[in-house]
Design an enzyme around this catalytic site. Sequence first.
Site, PDB file in Angstrom:
ATOM      1  N   ASP A  10       0.884  -1.020  -0.007  1.00 30.67           N
ATOM      2  CA  ASP A  10      -0.049   0.148  -0.005  1.00 30.67           C
ATOM      3  C   ASP A  10       1.030   1.017  -0.021  1.00 30.67           C
ATOM      4  O   ASP A  10       0.919   2.125   1.178  1.00 30.67           O
ATOM      5  CB  ASP A  10      -0.937  -0.047   1.278  1.00 30.67           C
ATOM      6  CG  ASP A  10      -0.275   0.071   2.428  1.00 30.67           C
ATOM      7  OD1 ASP A  10       0.761  -0.687   2.652  1.00 30.67           O
ATOM      8  OD2 ASP A  10      -0.888   0.742   3.473  1.00 30.67           O
ATOM      9  N   HIS A 240       9.281  -1.253   9.106  1.00 30.50           N
ATOM     10  CA  HIS A 240       8.253  -2.474   9.133  1.00 30.50           C
ATOM     11  C   HIS A 240       8.521  -3.215   7.863  1.00 30.50           C
ATOM     12  O   HIS A 240       8.741  -4.516   7.889  1.00 30.50           O
ATOM     13  CB  HIS A 240       6.933  -2.038   9.146  1.00 30.50           C
ATOM     14  CG  HIS A 240       6.568  -0.723  10.202  1.00 30.50           C
ATOM     15  ND1 HIS A 240       6.606  -1.392  11.591  1.00 30.50           N
ATOM     16  CD2 HIS A 240       6.761   0.393  10.113  1.00 30.50           C
ATOM     17  CE1 HIS A 240       6.457  -0.115  12.214  1.00 30.50           C
ATOM     18  NE2 HIS A 240       6.466   0.799  11.438  1.00 30.50           N
TER      19      HIS A 240
HETATM   20  C1  BDR Z   1       2.290  -1.072   8.693  1.00 28.84           C
HETATM   21  O1  BDR Z   1       1.373   0.134   8.322  1.00 28.84           O
HETATM   22  C2  BDR Z   1       1.665   1.070   7.463  1.00 28.84           C
HETATM   23  O2  BDR Z   1       1.399   2.270   7.838  1.00 28.84           O
HETATM   24  C3  BDR Z   1       3.075   0.635   7.004  1.00 28.84           C
HETATM   25  O3  BDR Z   1       3.403   0.701   5.611  1.00 28.84           O
HETATM   26  C4  BDR Z   1       3.246  -0.769   7.560  1.00 28.84           C
HETATM   27  O4  BDR Z   1       3.004  -1.825   6.495  1.00 28.84           O
HETATM   28  C5  BDR Z   1       3.039  -0.514   9.971  1.00 28.84           C
HETATM   29  O5  BDR Z   1       2.340  -0.810  11.005  1.00 28.84           O
HETATM   30 CA    CA Z   2       2.678  -1.014   4.317  1.00 23.79          CA
END
Ligand code: BDR
Ligand code: CA
Length: 316
Positions: A10, A240
């Site tokens: 995303d 992440h």
């Molecule tokens: C996740 O949430 C999204 O905002 C980031 O891209 C990541 O995949 C972290 O909690």
């Molecule tokens: Ca993400």
Amino acid sequence: MARKLILDVDTGIDDALAIAYALASPELELIGVTCTYGNVEVDQAVRNSLAILELFGRRDIPVYAGPQPDGFEVMEISQFIHGVNGVGEAPLYDAERSVEPASAVDFMVRAAHHYGDDLVIVPVGPLTTVAAAVEQDPAFAERAHIVCMGGALTVPGNVTAYAEANINQDPDGADRVFRACKDITMIGLDVTLQTLLTVVESEEWEKLNTAGGDFLAKATNYYIKAYETTAPHLGGCGLHDPLAVAVAADPTLVSTLPINLKVDTDGPTRGRTIGDEMCLNDPVKSAHVAIDVDVERFLAEFMQRLTGLARETPVV
Ligand code: BDR
Ligand code: CA
């Protein structure tokens, strides 16, 4: 031989870093990017993904659009962390090519059948597209090998006290995926909030004076600034999504707990990833939750790979 990879994004700043990590990993062959909603709408995730692939000279990698729930709106907190364009307002030129006509769900299902054990699917957004693949074809859940970024087992969530952002977008879809899929590794906040980047590292990219280096530095600096407000105790931004790709390339970067997972779908704990009490005594565990990470080794790999990739882009 490199393992085939489908990256479900995303796109999002750390999603952009995850795409870059995938492109720079010899252990992986990125055969397609599938786009979901979350940090941005699906259309914007497609635009960003196509533009990032073009920036790094990879027009050959197809991009697919996944489903977006009716009425979805980007959350204020997502916009604060990732910017309105999803990549921290870093300028990205629209790519010359467009999204593939086939749906992300069909592409995932077909690839799981075609490549079997040679394919790893790495979702780093809400699990909606993967859940649709599970629903479309029950054999998908048996065959797919998944390493996902999402959830939190030993630490609180980052949207509510219980829910991590990706799971929070679609707890029901995530629950279906965790219950059905036979091989799923969860890279959650337990480990991703241990892998942090600061301006010391993003300056390395600035110094390259290349289009790729400038993009990585601008987007990441925005992300670091947002983290200074939302989580000042960390002292950096959470890597992440790239960590999930890194584990797909090298599973020895994390240690994991075998467990059968579910997601709470009702009440105040909606969105919590937790062990399924009904399967506690089942000797077969379908999920592995990362609970520790070799931070130093991951950060070294991350910087080496992304800096190498950005160095090869045109000088500015
Ligand atoms: C996740 O949430 C999204 O905002 C980031 O891209 C990541 O995949 C972290 O909690
Ligand atoms: Ca993400």
